[in-house]
Motif scaffolding. Structure first.
Motif, PDB file in Angstrom:
ATOM      1  N   GLU A  58       3.012  -8.785  11.128  1.00  0.00           N
ATOM      2  CA  GLU A  58       3.354  -7.412  11.508  1.00  0.00           C
ATOM      3  C   GLU A  58       4.563  -6.913  10.726  1.00  0.00           C
ATOM      4  O   GLU A  58       4.558  -5.806  10.165  1.00  0.00           O
ATOM      5  CB  GLU A  58       3.645  -7.360  13.011  1.00  0.00           C
ATOM      6  CG  GLU A  58       4.099  -6.004  13.499  1.00  0.00           C
ATOM      7  CD  GLU A  58       4.525  -6.042  14.963  1.00  0.00           C
ATOM      8  OE1 GLU A  58       4.955  -4.985  15.464  1.00  0.00           O
ATOM      9  OE2 GLU A  58       4.439  -7.113  15.589  1.00  0.00           O
ATOM     10  N   ALA A  59       5.603  -7.743  10.659  1.00  0.00           N
ATOM     11  CA  ALA A  59       6.804  -7.353   9.921  1.00  0.00           C
ATOM     12  C   ALA A  59       6.519  -7.236   8.434  1.00  0.00           C
ATOM     13  O   ALA A  59       7.077  -6.376   7.743  1.00  0.00           O
ATOM     14  CB  ALA A  59       7.917  -8.370  10.173  1.00  0.00           C
ATOM     15  N   ALA A  60       5.643  -8.089   7.930  1.00  0.00           N
ATOM     16  CA  ALA A  60       5.318  -8.071   6.503  1.00  0.00           C
ATOM     17  C   ALA A  60       4.662  -6.759   6.105  1.00  0.00           C
ATOM     18  O   ALA A  60       5.042  -6.129   5.117  1.00  0.00           O
ATOM     19  CB  ALA A  60       4.414  -9.249   6.155  1.00  0.00           C
ATOM     20  N   VAL A  61       3.655  -6.321   6.870  1.00  0.00           N
ATOM     21  CA  VAL A  61       2.953  -5.102   6.484  1.00  0.00           C
ATOM     22  C   VAL A  61       3.821  -3.867   6.715  1.00  0.00           C
ATOM     23  O   VAL A  61       3.680  -2.858   6.015  1.00  0.00           O
ATOM     24  CB  VAL A  61       1.595  -4.968   7.204  1.00  0.00           C
ATOM     25  CG1 VAL A  61       0.718  -6.166   6.913  1.00  0.00           C
ATOM     26  CG2 VAL A  61       1.767  -4.775   8.702  1.00  0.00           C
ATOM     27  N   ALA A  62       4.746  -3.939   7.666  1.00  0.00           N
ATOM     28  CA  ALA A  62       5.636  -2.812   7.922  1.00  0.00           C
ATOM     29  C   ALA A  62       6.654  -2.620   6.804  1.00  0.00           C
ATOM     30  O   ALA A  62       7.271  -1.554   6.710  1.00  0.00           O
ATOM     31  CB  ALA A  62       6.357  -3.006   9.254  1.00  0.00           C
ATOM     32  N   ALA A  63       6.812  -3.626   5.957  1.00  0.00           N
ATOM     33  CA  ALA A  63       7.832  -3.569   4.912  1.00  0.00           C
ATOM     34  C   ALA A  63       7.411  -2.768   3.689  1.00  0.00           C
ATOM     35  O   ALA A  63       8.255  -2.442   2.849  1.00  0.00           O
ATOM     36  CB  ALA A  63       8.214  -4.995   4.496  1.00  0.00           C
ATOM     37  N   SER A  64       6.119  -2.452   3.554  1.00  0.00           N
ATOM     38  CA  SER A  64       5.626  -1.820   2.327  1.00  0.00           C
ATOM     39  C   SER A  64       4.527  -0.812   2.635  1.00  0.00           C
ATOM     40  O   SER A  64       3.805  -0.945   3.629  1.00  0.00           O
ATOM     41  CB  SER A  64       5.070  -2.881   1.364  1.00  0.00           C
ATOM     42  OG  SER A  64       5.984  -3.943   1.165  1.00  0.00           O
ATOM     43  N   ASP A  65       4.374   0.159   1.753  1.00  0.00           N
ATOM     44  CA  ASP A  65       3.271   1.108   1.890  1.00  0.00           C
ATOM     45  C   ASP A  65       1.943   0.494   1.478  1.00  0.00           C
ATOM     46  O   ASP A  65       0.881   0.939   1.919  1.00  0.00           O
ATOM     47  CB  ASP A  65       3.530   2.359   1.052  1.00  0.00           C
ATOM     48  CG  ASP A  65       4.568   3.267   1.684  1.00  0.00           C
ATOM     49  OD1 ASP A  65       4.744   3.193   2.911  1.00  0.00           O
ATOM     50  OD2 ASP A  65       5.205   4.032   0.945  1.00  0.00           O
ATOM     51  N   VAL A  66       1.999  -0.516   0.598  1.00  0.00           N
ATOM     52  CA  VAL A  66       0.778  -1.174   0.117  1.00  0.00           C
ATOM     53  C   VAL A  66       0.844  -2.659   0.448  1.00  0.00           C
ATOM     54  O   VAL A  66       1.831  -3.331   0.110  1.00  0.00           O
ATOM     55  CB  VAL A  66       0.586  -0.997  -1.405  1.00  0.00           C
ATOM     56  CG1 VAL A  66      -0.639  -1.776  -1.884  1.00  0.00           C
ATOM     57  CG2 VAL A  66       0.449   0.478  -1.759  1.00  0.00           C
ATOM     58  N   THR A  67      -0.178  -3.149   1.116  1.00  0.00           N
ATOM     59  CA  THR A  67      -0.299  -4.578   1.414  1.00  0.00           C
ATOM     60  C   THR A  67      -1.507  -5.131   0.686  1.00  0.00           C
ATOM     61  O   THR A  67      -2.593  -4.546   0.740  1.00  0.00           O
ATOM     62  CB  THR A  67      -0.451  -4.825   2.926  1.00  0.00           C
ATOM     63  OG1 THR A  67       0.788  -4.532   3.578  1.00  0.00           O
ATOM     64  CG2 THR A  67      -0.836  -6.273   3.217  1.00  0.00           C
ATOM     65  N   VAL A  68      -1.329  -6.252   0.026  1.00  0.00           N
ATOM     66  CA  VAL A  68      -2.414  -6.963  -0.644  1.00  0.00           C
ATOM     67  C   VAL A  68      -2.670  -8.252   0.129  1.00  0.00           C
ATOM     68  O   VAL A  68      -1.743  -9.041   0.338  1.00  0.00           O
ATOM     69  CB  VAL A  68      -2.059  -7.283  -2.105  1.00  0.00           C
ATOM     70  CG1 VAL A  68      -3.157  -8.134  -2.758  1.00  0.00           C
ATOM     71  CG2 VAL A  68      -1.836  -6.000  -2.897  1.00  0.00           C
ATOM     72  N   VAL A  69      -3.905  -8.441   0.568  1.00  0.00           N
ATOM     73  CA  VAL A  69      -4.254  -9.671   1.272  1.00  0.00           C
ATOM     74  C   VAL A  69      -5.209 -10.472   0.406  1.00  0.00           C
ATOM     75  O   VAL A  69      -6.168  -9.929  -0.159  1.00  0.00           O
ATOM     76  CB  VAL A  69      -4.858  -9.391   2.670  1.00  0.00           C
ATOM     77  CG1 VAL A  69      -6.106  -8.542   2.587  1.00  0.00           C
ATOM     78  CG2 VAL A  69      -5.147 -10.690   3.410  1.00  0.00           C
ATOM     79  N   CYS A  70      -4.945 -11.772   0.295  1.00  0.00           N
ATOM     80  CA  CYS A  70      -5.794 -12.659  -0.498  1.00  0.00           C
ATOM     81  C   CYS A  70      -5.809 -14.024   0.183  1.00  0.00           C
ATOM     82  O   CYS A  70      -4.883 -14.831   0.012  1.00  0.00           O
ATOM     83  CB  CYS A  70      -5.274 -12.764  -1.934  1.00  0.00           C
ATOM     84  SG  CYS A  70      -6.379 -13.668  -3.036  1.00  0.00           S
ATOM     85  N   VAL A  71      -6.863 -14.242   0.985  1.00  0.00           N
ATOM     86  CA  VAL A  71      -7.020 -15.506   1.700  1.00  0.00           C
ATOM     87  C   VAL A  71      -8.414 -16.063   1.416  1.00  0.00           C
ATOM     88  O   VAL A  71      -9.136 -15.542   0.570  1.00  0.00           O
ATOM     89  CB  VAL A  71      -6.762 -15.317   3.219  1.00  0.00           C
ATOM     90  CG1 VAL A  71      -5.276 -15.053   3.471  1.00  0.00           C
ATOM     91  CG2 VAL A  71      -7.603 -14.176   3.788  1.00  0.00           C
ATOM     92  N   VAL A  72      -8.805 -17.100   2.123  1.00  0.00           N
ATOM     93  CA  VAL A  72     -10.011 -17.831   1.728  1.00  0.00           C
ATOM     94  C   VAL A  72     -11.297 -17.040   1.971  1.00  0.00           C
ATOM     95  O   VAL A  72     -12.252 -17.136   1.199  1.00  0.00           O
ATOM     96  CB  VAL A  72     -10.063 -19.207   2.430  1.00  0.00           C
ATOM     97  CG1 VAL A  72     -10.219 -19.069   3.940  1.00  0.00           C
ATOM     98  CG2 VAL A  72     -11.167 -20.080   1.839  1.00  0.00           C
ATOM     99  N   ASP A  73     -11.350 -16.262   3.063  1.00  0.00           N
ATOM    100  CA  ASP A  73     -12.534 -15.457   3.356  1.00  0.00           C
ATOM    101  C   ASP A  73     -12.154 -14.396   4.384  1.00  0.00           C
ATOM    102  O   ASP A  73     -11.009 -14.333   4.837  1.00  0.00           O
ATOM    103  CB  ASP A  73     -13.709 -16.313   3.843  1.00  0.00           C
ATOM    104  CG  ASP A  73     -13.376 -17.153   5.070  1.00  0.00           C
ATOM    105  OD1 ASP A  73     -12.464 -16.778   5.837  1.00  0.00           O
ATOM    106  OD2 ASP A  73     -14.029 -18.195   5.271  1.00  0.00           O
TER     107      ASP A  73
END
Length: 295
Positions: A58-73
């Motif tokens: 939650e804190a991570a995504v609140a820190a930026s206007d753009v979030t990039v997610v890259c996980v296994v699936d």
């Protein structure tokens, strides 16, 4: 590269080898990069390079206007993104999902995001983690063009080739699946070839130069075959399906004589024999693409 100024912040969720490479490339581009990973300790490398470690997703995504997610699936992505506090923090922000999965799941994720007021783009990375941060990296993206243009300054902070494939949010995943089909089928064939050659006393090092010669035949064939499928020509003048089946049968026989599983080649042979049974024996092997697509 876009002429727009690069935004100053980005968040990366998921710090496996690819996620760490993405975070490092963003840091190299001068972006204030916030990182988070479900498994503690994975953030040590990016933090040592200057990234900010968030205490929660939650804190991570609140820190930026753009979030990039890259996980296994997407199952892993959903576990990170869909809890109510994270979804609420993403409201009004852009989420770029570079996780590999299926086109249908990409579309379902986009629908979920739209329902939560999240600007959603899908994408895929078509080169290894070692290419990230270099011009050799290849990224494909899909989703609303205006959202892509808005996120483009952040995305193009990552060196390499970026291609927007269209408004259909599942299109990048469709390309990814098709290209991975080529890759893993090819690697399975090469692994099988090494086993068969080894059973006949040919070392991998001895075979490799000739294997590369076979591989070099394929690029020009890809354009030719694509044209055959698009035009419905399927010419087998130089190598009809009946000839292809004969050579496949030799591979199967030699493999099984050595006790080596020939399931992959048997599957290919079976597809070819099905096409022959439908009256396509004088056509080229790629006719099976049309046969496989029949309901």
């Amino acid at each position: 590269m876009s002429s727009s100024p690069v935004p100053s912040t980005v968040t990366v969720l998921g710090l496996g080898p690819m996620g760490r490479a993405l975070a490092g490339a963003f840091l190299d581009a001068g972006l204030r990069t916030t990182v988070w990973n479900r498994t503690p300790g994975k953030d040590r490398e990016p933090v040592a390079r200057g990234a900010v470690s968030a205490p929660s997703a939650e804190a991570a995504v609140a820190a930026s206007d753009v979030t990039v997610v890259c996980v296994v699936d997407y199952t892993a992505a959903d576990a990170v993104l869909r809890p109510a506090p994270v979804a609420a923090a993403l409201h009004g922000r852009t989420l770029v999902n570079l996780t590999a999965d299926t086109p249908d799941r990409a579309r379902r994720s986009a629908a979920w995001a739209a329902g939560h007021g999240i600007r959603y783009l899908d994408g895929a990375i078509m080169t290894p983690a070692t290419t990230i941060g270099t011009p050799a990296a290849v990224f494909i993206h899909s989703g609303p063009k205006d959202l892509y243009e808005g996120a483009r300054p952040v995305l193009e902070a990552l060196p390499g080739t970026h291609t927007h494939l269209g408004e259909d949010v599942g299109r990048a995943a469709a390309y990814d699946i098709a290209l991975l089909d080529i890759f893993w089928t090819s690697m399975a064939g090469y692994a099988h070839a090494l086993a068969v050659a080894g059973a006949e006393g040919v070392t991998p090092g001895e075979l490799a130069p000739f294997a590369k010669g076979i591989a070099a035949i394929l690029p020009p064939l890809m354009d030719e075959v694509a044209g055959d499928v698009e035009n419905g020509t399927f010419s087998g003048e130089l190598n009809p399906m009946t000839s292809a089946v004969s050579s496949m049968a030799h591979v199967v026989e030699t493999s099984e004589d050595h006790g080596i599983d020939a399931g992959v080649m048997r599957a290919a042979e079976g597809m070819a024999r099905r096409a022959i049974g439908l009256g396509h024996g004088t056509d080229g092997f790629v006719r099976i693409a049309e046969v496989l697509g029949r309901r």
